[in-house]
Design an enzyme around this catalytic site. Sequence first.
Site, PDB file in Angstrom:
ATOM      1  N   ASP A 135       0.827  -1.196   0.000  1.00  0.00           N
ATOM      2  CA  ASP A 135       0.000   0.000   0.000  1.00  0.00           C
ATOM      3  C   ASP A 135       0.870   1.258   0.000  1.00  0.00           C
ATOM      4  O   ASP A 135       1.940   1.284   0.611  1.00  0.00           O
ATOM      5  CB  ASP A 135      -0.905  -0.003   1.233  1.00  0.00           C
ATOM      6  CG  ASP A 135      -2.049   0.983   1.122  1.00  0.00           C
ATOM      7  OD1 ASP A 135      -2.300   1.488   0.012  1.00  0.00           O
ATOM      8  OD2 ASP A 135      -2.686   1.260   2.154  1.00  0.00           O
ATOM      9  N   ASN A 177     -10.395  -3.243  -6.528  1.00  0.00           N
ATOM     10  CA  ASN A 177      -9.639  -2.224  -7.253  1.00  0.00           C
ATOM     11  C   ASN A 177     -10.239  -1.872  -8.609  1.00  0.00           C
ATOM     12  O   ASN A 177      -9.883  -0.847  -9.197  1.00  0.00           O
ATOM     13  CB  ASN A 177      -8.183  -2.666  -7.445  1.00  0.00           C
ATOM     14  CG  ASN A 177      -7.358  -2.581  -6.178  1.00  0.00           C
ATOM     15  OD1 ASN A 177      -6.378  -3.286  -6.020  1.00  0.00           O
ATOM     16  ND2 ASN A 177      -7.764  -1.719  -5.243  1.00  0.00           N
TER      17      ASN A 177
END
Length: 258
Positions: free
Chosen positions: A29, A77
């Site tokens: 991340d 996503n």
Amino acid sequence: MSAVEQPGRAPGTPDEDGRIPRHVAIVMDGNGRWAERRRSPRFNGHRAGVNAVRETVQACAERGVEVLTLFAFSSENWRRPAEEVGLLMNLFVSALQQEMRRLHSNNIRLHVAGERAAFNHHLQEQIAEAEALTADNTGMQLVVAANYGGRWDIVQAARHLAQQVADGTLTPDDVDETRFAQAVCLSGLPEPDLFIRTGGETRISNFLLWQLAYTELYFTETLWPDFDRTALDAAFVAFSSRERRFGRTGDQVAHSKG
């Protein structure tokens, strides 16, 4: 289900004192924030993240990790802007093309876990080619979770087992934890010992929900493109300080070691 098999750790590799986890799972991340802090397009952060992937794969292999699982693209996503998703898919293809021979030369076996049907035909071909090239390698197993979600993983396992019950090859009483574990992705591999999430967030984010039941969790503020060998070693030091009891008391753990 996954068709991967558990690799064997060579004698003498650094696992005997528990300092090095057998299986490391990472949520990578912070790529976008890394780029934004540099007033650069978010995609440049994803490009920089590929370099961090390369270094982390090499470092884990050198340190004796058996399995490294990277969360590359979640099923959620797809909700990102279409342009960013398209660029990520192109980056995935180019990374596979550039890295698969490097992985092969380093005896690393690649497996992509997730629902591949949503990927375009070219990407599916690249995945199959990379997996075939490295299929007989005997070193570290690299699992890339792409279009993967922990809930999806559990649901597809449940459907698989339900179909077997409907076909008469299983009874409901046959479905236990062991049987279920054989139906989820990453079956045949040791469960993750250490979960790392970069970027400062302290969530699992629908990653390996079944597999992380007894995993040690480690969160770092370091953004993924800045995650290097020093940051990895810091995670391993933290891991080595944990007492993993698996339901036992501390005295029982100490006695088993003595």
